[in-house]
Design a protein around this motif. Sequence first.
Motif, PDB file in Angstrom:
ATOM      1  N   GLU A  46      37.691  43.627  37.046  1.00  0.00           N
ATOM      2  CA  GLU A  46      38.565  42.680  36.347  1.00  0.00           C
ATOM      3  C   GLU A  46      40.020  43.033  36.634  1.00  0.00           C
ATOM      4  O   GLU A  46      40.427  44.187  36.490  1.00  0.00           O
ATOM      5  CB  GLU A  46      38.310  42.745  34.837  1.00  0.00           C
ATOM      6  N   ASP A  47      40.794  42.031  37.039  1.00  0.00           N
ATOM      7  CA  ASP A  47      42.228  42.199  37.240  1.00  0.00           C
ATOM      8  C   ASP A  47      42.899  41.929  35.902  1.00  0.00           C
ATOM      9  O   ASP A  47      42.859  40.810  35.389  1.00  0.00           O
ATOM     10  CB  ASP A  47      42.728  41.218  38.309  1.00  0.00           C
ATOM     11  N   GLN A  48      43.515  42.952  35.327  1.00  0.00           N
ATOM     12  CA  GLN A  48      44.151  42.816  34.016  1.00  0.00           C
ATOM     13  C   GLN A  48      45.667  42.708  34.112  1.00  0.00           C
ATOM     14  O   GLN A  48      46.372  42.943  33.143  1.00  0.00           O
ATOM     15  CB  GLN A  48      43.765  44.003  33.128  1.00  0.00           C
ATOM     16  N   GLY A  49      46.168  42.335  35.262  1.00  0.00           N
ATOM     17  CA  GLY A  49      47.612  42.181  35.448  1.00  0.00           C
ATOM     18  C   GLY A  49      48.254  43.438  35.973  1.00  0.00           C
ATOM     19  O   GLY A  49      48.605  43.522  37.142  1.00  0.00           O
ATOM     20  N   ASP A  50      48.410  44.452  35.111  1.00  0.00           N
ATOM     21  CA  ASP A  50      49.045  45.701  35.532  1.00  0.00           C
ATOM     22  C   ASP A  50      48.036  46.785  35.894  1.00  0.00           C
ATOM     23  O   ASP A  50      48.418  47.897  36.259  1.00  0.00           O
ATOM     24  CB  ASP A  50      49.987  46.209  34.445  1.00  0.00           C
TER      25      ASP A  50
END
Length: 144
Positions: A46-50
Amino acid sequence: MASLVPYRSVFGLRPSVSPSLFDVMNDMMDFGSTSLASKAFPVDVEDQGDAYEVKAYLTGVSKDDIDVELNEGRLSISVSVDEKEEDEDKNYLQREFVSYSATRGVYLKDASSEGLSAKYADGVLTVSVPKFVEKKNVTKIAID
């Protein structure tokens, strides 16, 4: 951006929302050659932004049998389970546990090696991989 090594279940079938006929036929051909000794495990990224959160589902695996490494953006999760020899005196009618090892890799091109963390609970390994933040050294220049 992340890329994942393809997953094959113990039974050789790909988890997919709508597999193509080619995928189904390919999996059917692999069905007979898939053994428990070469099983893989599912992984979610999962790409959580940072940061990235990577979950590996390792039911029945001890924490000591898991190895996690980050090398130049490639996160590797390896599992090595050895059959215990202490049960030799038991009279099994059927025994399906075997020793096996499996490795899954995830390429995270902007992964940072600082601030990594991993947690293993209830058969799920959760690895938090911060993204590399490019520092922009902006200097204001006065005009004469």
